[in-house]
Design a protein around this motif. Structure first.
Motif, PDB file in Angstrom:
ATOM      1  N   PRO A   4       0.828  -1.206   0.000  1.00 20.94           N
ATOM      2  CA  PRO A   4       0.000   0.000   0.000  1.00 20.94           C
ATOM      3  C   PRO A   4       0.864   1.259   0.000  1.00 20.94           C
ATOM      4  O   PRO A   4       2.015   1.249   0.431  1.00 20.94           O
ATOM      5  N   ILE A   5       0.286   2.357  -0.467  1.00 21.50           N
ATOM      6  CA  ILE A   5       1.026   3.603  -0.627  1.00 21.50           C
ATOM      7  C   ILE A   5       1.650   4.073   0.679  1.00 21.50           C
ATOM      8  O   ILE A   5       2.762   4.613   0.684  1.00 21.50           O
ATOM      9  N   THR A  85      -2.549  10.580 -10.301  1.00 24.16           N
ATOM     10  CA  THR A  85      -2.625  10.275  -8.866  1.00 24.16           C
ATOM     11  C   THR A  85      -2.006  11.389  -8.030  1.00 24.16           C
ATOM     12  O   THR A  85      -0.948  11.917  -8.369  1.00 24.16           O
ATOM     13  N   HIS A  86      -2.678  11.723  -6.940  1.00 25.94           N
ATOM     14  CA  HIS A  86      -2.114  12.624  -5.924  1.00 25.94           C
ATOM     15  C   HIS A  86      -1.677  11.740  -4.756  1.00 25.94           C
ATOM     16  O   HIS A  86      -2.519  11.144  -4.077  1.00 25.94           O
ATOM     17  N   ASP A  87      -0.386  11.661  -4.512  1.00 26.08           N
ATOM     18  CA  ASP A  87       0.124  10.749  -3.480  1.00 26.08           C
ATOM     19  C   ASP A  87      -0.435  11.072  -2.096  1.00 26.08           C
ATOM     20  O   ASP A  87      -0.689  10.156  -1.293  1.00 26.08           O
ATOM     21  N   ALA A  92      -4.074   9.489   2.315  1.00 22.32           N
ATOM     22  CA  ALA A  92      -5.237   9.758   3.158  1.00 22.32           C
ATOM     23  C   ALA A  92      -6.293   8.679   3.001  1.00 22.32           C
ATOM     24  O   ALA A  92      -6.921   8.249   3.971  1.00 22.32           O
ATOM     25  N   LEU A  93      -6.489   8.223   1.763  1.00 25.26           N
ATOM     26  CA  LEU A  93      -7.448   7.142   1.517  1.00 25.26           C
ATOM     27  C   LEU A  93      -7.014   5.862   2.198  1.00 25.26           C
ATOM     28  O   LEU A  93      -7.837   5.122   2.755  1.00 25.26           O
ATOM     29  N   ASP A  94      -5.726   5.597   2.159  1.00 27.44           N
ATOM     30  CA  ASP A  94      -5.201   4.367   2.749  1.00 27.44           C
ATOM     31  C   ASP A  94      -5.422   4.326   4.261  1.00 27.44           C
ATOM     32  O   ASP A  94      -5.409   3.247   4.857  1.00 27.44           O
ATOM     33  N   TYR A 102      -3.283   1.631  -3.383  1.00 27.61           N
ATOM     34  CA  TYR A 102      -1.992   1.299  -3.974  1.00 27.61           C
ATOM     35  C   TYR A 102      -1.532   2.369  -4.970  1.00 27.61           C
ATOM     36  O   TYR A 102      -0.460   2.244  -5.554  1.00 27.61           O
ATOM     37  N   ALA A 103      -2.331   3.389  -5.178  1.00 29.26           N
ATOM     38  CA  ALA A 103      -2.042   4.378  -6.219  1.00 29.26           C
ATOM     39  C   ALA A 103      -0.821   5.218  -5.865  1.00 29.26           C
ATOM     40  O   ALA A 103      -0.689   5.710  -4.743  1.00 29.26           O
ATOM     41  N   GLU A 104       0.073   5.394  -6.842  1.00 29.40           N
ATOM     42  CA  GLU A 104       1.257   6.233  -6.656  1.00 29.40           C
ATOM     43  C   GLU A 104       1.536   6.975  -7.951  1.00 29.40           C
ATOM     44  O   GLU A 104       1.443   6.412  -9.044  1.00 29.40           O
ATOM     45  N   ARG A 105       1.887   8.218  -7.820  1.00 30.08           N
ATOM     46  CA  ARG A 105       2.131   9.065  -8.982  1.00 30.08           C
ATOM     47  C   ARG A 105       3.464   8.708  -9.651  1.00 30.08           C
ATOM     48  O   ARG A 105       4.453   8.401  -8.993  1.00 30.08           O
ATOM     49  N   GLY A 106       3.467   8.773 -10.994  1.00 30.78           N
ATOM     50  CA  GLY A 106       4.711   8.691 -11.749  1.00 30.78           C
ATOM     51  C   GLY A 106       5.318   7.316 -11.882  1.00 30.78           C
ATOM     52  O   GLY A 106       6.491   7.197 -12.259  1.00 30.78           O
TER      53      GLY A 106
END
Length: 347
Positions: A4-5, A85-87, A92-94, A102-106
């Protein structure tokens, strides 16, 4: 396996605080979602469901994920575009009970699809997709998971096109709502949301004004109509390119100049593609463009502007501004691509 992020950020606490502020600000302006959240908390309509999401992870979609969790679902979410994605919002969602992000920018392609696989590992019973990458991955790589999936939904024009192609081929093996086809999506989000956010994203990235610019809008579907309308409202001269005759006539009757891209290429200062199709702007068009033009895409995938062909034509390429890549031609002309040809309104 993708973590997870929160496990991948240097200072997750700071990121969570920043992301939460953005989510709270968005929530103030989403009264329907606020009402749904109260209803879902009371009724728990998603109790026992596992919802897998591949979305643009920013403040408004974060509110959606949070509401689904409040309704009893276990939510796993990742991005549908590496640059949207905004890290801080992902972090905050996590931290929300019932949500794993799991979202990560770039990220590169390998990590992007690894995050989609991490979502699939939660064994979703419902999918929520934007562009159909999640649905495609399940069908291609995890067909054994399909029997436990109740259904899903797809939010964007490009994703619906892909779904219909799968359905025609008999390859779509669970029901998916075409959210993009609903009047609320087409008439409001596509026209006003995409129209306004595309122009705002370009203006903020380039620090340029729209007044007096010739803006070439490729495609006159709902997104193209919105971009053309908003650009005209900011005193730009608008040219529309459209291959479907009735839509081209509609654009003409709305007062826009209508011409093929082969002609428009020499006229435009800014080009915005909104078609969802491949190779809308190609080598022959690059060759006739003026120095300093801006090339931007508001369709889902980075295939509308032929970047490989542009790179082959260029004798030099460099970052002119944050988010702007300049391609210098042999004759000194500079063609500027925004957001790597990805969604300019979200990147």
């Amino acid at each position: 396996m993708t973590a997870p992020i929160s496990d991948r950020l240097d200072d997750a606490d700071v990121a969570r605080e920043s992301g939460r502020r953005k989510m709270d600000w968005a929530a103030q302006h989403m009264p329907i979602c606020d009402a749904l959240a109260s209803e879902f908390e009371a009724d728990q309509p998603f109790e026992g469901e596992r919802i897998g999401m591949a979305m643009h992870v920013e403040a408004k979609t974060a509110i959606l994920a949070e509401i689904l969790a409040a309704g009893g679902a276990e939510v796993a979410i990742t991005g549908c575009n590496p640059l949207s994605t905004h890290d801080d919002i992902s972090a905050a969602l996590d931290a929300v009970d019932g949500v794993t992000s799991y979202a990560e920018r770039g990220v590169d392609d390998e990590d992007y699809y690894a995050a989609i696989e991490a979502v699939i590992d939660h064994e979703p019973t419902i999918t929520v997709d934007d562009g159909m990458d999640l649905v495609a991955a399940i069908h291609e790589d995890y067909p054994e998971r399909i029997d436990t999936i109740v259904g899903g939904c797809e939010e964007t024009t490009t994703g619906v096109h892909r779904l219909r192609a799968m359905d025609r081929d008999g390859e779509l093996n669970y029901p998916v709502f075409a959210v993009n086809d609903t009047p609320m999506k087409r008439l409001f989000d596509n026209v006003h949301g995409t129209g306004e956010s595309s122009l705002a994203g370009i203006a903020m990235t380039t620090n340029l004004s729209w007044a007096g610019k010739t803006v070439v809008v490729a495609g006159y579907g709902h997104c193209g109509k919105g971009v053309a309308k908003k650009a005209s409202g900011q005193n730009a001269d608008v040219v529309v390119t459209e291959v479907e005759p009735r839509r081209a006539l509609e654009a003409h009757m709305e007062g826009y100049d209508v011409m093929p891209m082969a002609e428009a290429a020499a006229e435009g200062d800014v080009f915005i593609t909104t078609t969802g199709n491949r190779d809308v702007i190609v080598e022959e068009h690059f060759e006739s463009m003026q120095d300093g033009v801006l090339l931007a895409n508001a369709g889902h995938f980075d295939v509308e502007i032929a970047l490989d062909a542009l790179s082959d034509l260029a004798v030099d390429s460099y970052e002119a501004r944050d988010g702007v890549q300049a391609y210098e031609m042999a004759d000194g002309r500079r063609l500027n691509v925004l957001a790597e040809g990805r969604l300019v309104n979200l990147a």
